[in-house]
Design a protein around this motif. Sequence first.
Motif, PDB file in Angstrom:
ATOM      1  N   TYR A 118       1.344   7.499 -49.621  1.00 20.38           N
ATOM      2  CA  TYR A 118       1.639   6.687 -48.933  1.00 20.38           C
ATOM      3  C   TYR A 118       2.829   6.946 -48.084  1.00 20.38           C
ATOM      4  N   HIS A 119       3.195   6.075 -46.892  1.00 18.22           N
ATOM      5  CA  HIS A 119       4.195   6.158 -46.120  1.00 18.22           C
ATOM      6  C   HIS A 119       4.613   7.640 -45.621  1.00 18.22           C
ATOM      7  N   PRO A 120       4.257   8.242 -44.812  1.00 19.54           N
ATOM      8  CA  PRO A 120       4.738   9.633 -44.443  1.00 19.54           C
ATOM      9  C   PRO A 120       5.994   9.471 -43.752  1.00 19.54           C
ATOM     10  N   THR A 121       7.065   9.391 -44.470  1.00 20.57           N
ATOM     11  CA  THR A 121       8.482   9.202 -43.789  1.00 20.57           C
ATOM     12  C   THR A 121       9.635  10.260 -44.038  1.00 20.57           C
ATOM     13  N   VAL A 142      12.949  11.905 -45.198  1.00 20.94           N
ATOM     14  CA  VAL A 142      13.920  13.098 -44.578  1.00 20.94           C
ATOM     15  C   VAL A 142      14.669  13.371 -45.815  1.00 20.94           C
ATOM     16  N   ASP A 143      15.399  14.760 -45.517  1.00 19.34           N
ATOM     17  CA  ASP A 143      16.380  15.104 -46.306  1.00 19.34           C
ATOM     18  C   ASP A 143      17.743  14.184 -46.170  1.00 19.34           C
ATOM     19  N   GLY A 147      20.591  15.376 -44.357  1.00 21.54           N
ATOM     20  CA  GLY A 147      20.666  15.212 -42.562  1.00 21.54           C
ATOM     21  C   GLY A 147      20.313  16.684 -42.245  1.00 21.54           C
ATOM     22  N   GLY A 148      19.484  16.648 -41.125  1.00 21.03           N
ATOM     23  CA  GLY A 148      19.160  17.750 -40.643  1.00 21.03           C
ATOM     24  C   GLY A 148      18.088  18.282 -40.721  1.00 21.03           C
ATOM     25  N   GLN A 208      14.148  18.051 -42.027  1.00 16.10           N
ATOM     26  CA  GLN A 208      13.006  17.152 -42.106  1.00 16.10           C
ATOM     27  C   GLN A 208      12.238  17.627 -43.502  1.00 16.10           C
ATOM     28  N   HIS A 266       5.115  10.133 -49.544  1.00 20.74           N
ATOM     29  CA  HIS A 266       5.425   9.796 -50.947  1.00 20.74           C
ATOM     30  C   HIS A 266       4.116   9.795 -51.909  1.00 20.74           C
TER      31      HIS A 266
END
Lengths: 934, 188
Positions: A807-810, A812-813, A816-817, A819, A824
């Motif tokens: 679910y929720h393809p979101t 990021v690391d 930062g910087g 992806q 999930h």
Amino acid sequence: MKLTRRQFIGASATAAATYSFWGIGRYALAQSRSSAISDATPVDKVLREEKTFYTSDAFCASECGLKVTTLNGVISTIYGNVHVPYNAGTICAKGGSGKQVIYSPYRLKYPMIRVGARGEGKFRRASWSEAAAYIATRLEHIKKQYGPESVIMDGGDMTDQDPYWRLFYTYGTPNCAQHGAICDTPRRFGPQVIEGGMRIEPDLMRPVLVRQPDGSLKNDYSYANKMVIYVGWNPFVATRINYESRGTLAAKANGAKIVVVDPAFSNTAAQADWWLPIRPGTDADLFAAMLRYIISNNSPGDPERNYIDPTFLEYSIGWPAFEAAFRSWWNKTDPVNGLPYFSLEWTAQRTGLAASDIRELAHEFGSTKPAALVWGMNGTGHHFNGEVVSTIGTALNVITGNFDAPGGVIDTALVRSNKGGNNASDYIKANPAQRVVNGKTVTGTSWDLEMDNNGAWPAAFWGALGAYPKQFAEGVQIQYGPFAGYSYPIKAFVVRGGNPILSASTKDRWSEVVTAKDASGAYKTELMVCIDTAYLETGMYADVILPEASYFERMGLSDIYPSEPVMYLRQPVVEPLFEAKNQVEIMNLLAKALHDAGDPDIQAKDFWGKYHVQDDFWNEALLKAPGTTNVGKPLPYPHLPEGYKLLGTPDSLEAGRVQIDHTKQQVQGDPVTVDWLRAHNGVAVWPMAWYRQLAKSGGIIATKSGKMEFQFGEMEKINAFMAQSGGKTPYMLEKTGMSQFPTTFFWYETVWNPYTNSNYAKYRDEYPFQLISGRIHQSMSATQYVDWLGRISEEHLWMPLNDDKTYHPTVVDATGGRQVAGVHRLRAGAWSIAVIQMNAADGRHLGLQTGDVVRLRNPLGLETRGKVWLSELIRPGVLRVPPGAGNRMTPGMGQTYEYRNITPSSNKLLDPDLSSPITGMSSYNDMVVKVIKA
Amino acid sequence: METEVEGLLRRLETLRDAFAEPPTAAFLTKLDEVAEFDPQWHALASAARSATTESLADEWMRLFEGPGRFPVVLFGSYYLDEEQLMGPSTLGVLDAYSRWGLEKSESTPADHLAYELGFLGFLSDRCETAESPEERERARRERDEFVTKYVANWVPAVAENMEAHSETAYFRELARLLRGEIAALTAS
């Protein structure tokens, strides 16, 4: 017009130096009025501003006192408010999850107007003014065409609905409802008719502020309880009565015996000394057997059998007739088992308990002083015959001398503080109305048009919300009062903070009636409005959605069922996000729109000209606090006249800084205000009398006669009211064989119970399981958008049986910087969902294993499906599911939606045509099913 | 001729407006004007012309607002702070605005994509037009840091989600332009 490139740039700004698009339009970043923060600014001014607020929850009906810390205007921590004795610093997992509510990206943000079909969930964004005008225009049309009574306002499941009621009562409809109608009204019936209250609870809220014999005030932590019997009541899980979990344990540690009567080994049962796994729907049988045993075996001279405290006869009326009516059943034979009613053998047959256990329970309750017999929502409130249970239960507590005795029971609805009076109910009750009935012009009041009490439910003191679909479909038929013979349709339904389409009775019936169309293709219910913070099932059917400020963003007052007068403030902790508005703002906005649409009943002086900010509204509500009476021993305020009504702050009353009106028998101290509450940890606590049963009335009661009424004056009044209009028997009462409402002991069986009701005995073999529900944290209709609760399992009702899911393809690391592509993933077994609790032996017999998907089908052909959880902790032949936690169809918030097709809804199986015959409550826990492996 | 910074500001402004609310007729007219001078925007304007304002508004709601669950969240903290609004990253963004004397106009969290695009416009302008070299350098540092800490780490996810879930060419094209602009800022 064509522009050159330079002209185009120039149209925005003449040169780059002044081209500041960021400062204009939506999402503008404007120059701050305060000076800019720079590197030279002291660090302490840059980093953080920390504040503390004492407020209250409204995420569930417990409304616990909270202490909330904000950091730079963002909620940082949520704890219980130790100054509110109701929860005394404690909160549950829901209470601690508030950030998931207010800071959910999926909360309602803007007013919206429907663009698809009802139920489809397609909306467009609208401005507040457009949405308000949309609503007002239609309400005015309905008012002119059908009368204002054609509009229903449902204030939902929160106690701060008064601004909405004020608006709609002033608009002219008498039909303002709230969640109480579908909560547990049968459970409240007995207290209501006998002592004028509502909720009998054990006296174990601690601390309580008690006036001592020496005149001092003391926060008392002592427990006088010696026995507490919880019947169908599970206060250790998700209840309104927060203090009962810690109070029960403390009383037990102090020597009290705790008994739990419940088909399931609940969390409360796990703490009990004795668990009695009763067959569902037979609480009335158990109580009747206890009463028969106590009456039959009472022996005043024998300390072992001195069950009845005869002093109750001094402050009651009607007991001899009540007892005679009760005894009249003893020689009758039950057609189901051929045994005499209320005998130990009869009760054992029906309840599935041993006769020796029933005798022991009756004896112990009768001989233990003080003791408390307490019945709950699921066991009583959700059965067709719950009114019988609560009536006998109240009688048992009264005749044994436990009512208002320290350590006995207390009707918490009678001791709590008043917080109202500005919802315009006085206005609607006196407002003159005229209608043409059978060709004649008839005069009455708007209140005489109220749909339930003048219609099919004259004794439904909280209305019959569960039965509304019938009235949506057929219209309201006024049967009693001056407008008898008048009928009107339901044309608008305004819901705030509730989810009746899912929870009031059967979702399928609700959705059917609110999507019904006339011959022209228009919806018969012309207007559906939903006001909420969350997008729940009812919102899917709305024409207009208005985003309400969450409970951390708005003001209100809480006074939930304590054992003493307490009032605590819900105050805004943070500013409302997005375009959400508080109740007073929404009330004023809609009022102004109605006024502008030509409504002559809506004037500035009653709304926007009177309540400029929300403090104004709640300050007015507080004028009636506490509104309790100075009674008991010692008197709560010994220096003030006994029996007088108390108004004002605790400190002013204590100091005697009061005005005494002997004509009104009223003491007025300094009015309680929002500011006073803010300055006193958010809460006002007034003292109580320790010996309330020594009041002249035998306790704190509120009947018209001033006595305990075993001859039900309220019902006599309603019968007389019906008789004036021809005496037609309400259709649901007729099903019990009664032609009038009972005025003394009465009896009728519950429904869909093959073991107790001969009408349903034929279903016993084909539908061998009784289906009941068990309330858990995740049962609240809106709790589902707190995903954290998915990580908790509970009571074999909410268990980690999820399917493997992404679910929720979101994500990021966090550094930062870079992806992190992907999604999930919830591995199977990682997330709790609503399940069907089944006895393990039953499961083995059916060849089922935990996790198998089954269909539950009832004799009406209705079905739901879900996964079974096999458990030793439930009576064989009983299935239990959490209400409201499965088969959630709104894409609102939370994972529950994702698992909607493998989670069960007991509401889908309840009989939509049956409600409790007196109070109109949906019979949520009366059904039998068969289990079919999917 | 449009200067480099004028072009950047114009693109940031158009992107900000595109993510601020469902496309209005006025915005689509403006989009046409932008596309007239910038070939990169032709496809977006063309996609808009081939759709109706109503259909674009429907798609906007489905992608960004719901109600209820929707596939593309436009707030940085959702991506950076465990799927919640108003997380530490939101406060970091707010602090950045404060350092430059800016405050937001609405009760929407500060890390909404539209605010951040506006702020990048502000900083880009200051890089060029601030009076002192020190101030221009400060703006450059701030922009680089802001892009790294609060933009480049989540906005590509927005573009990816838009491309994955959009049913119209308009929003897929908008995603492409957004991704390109952020990539350019990151590279710079």
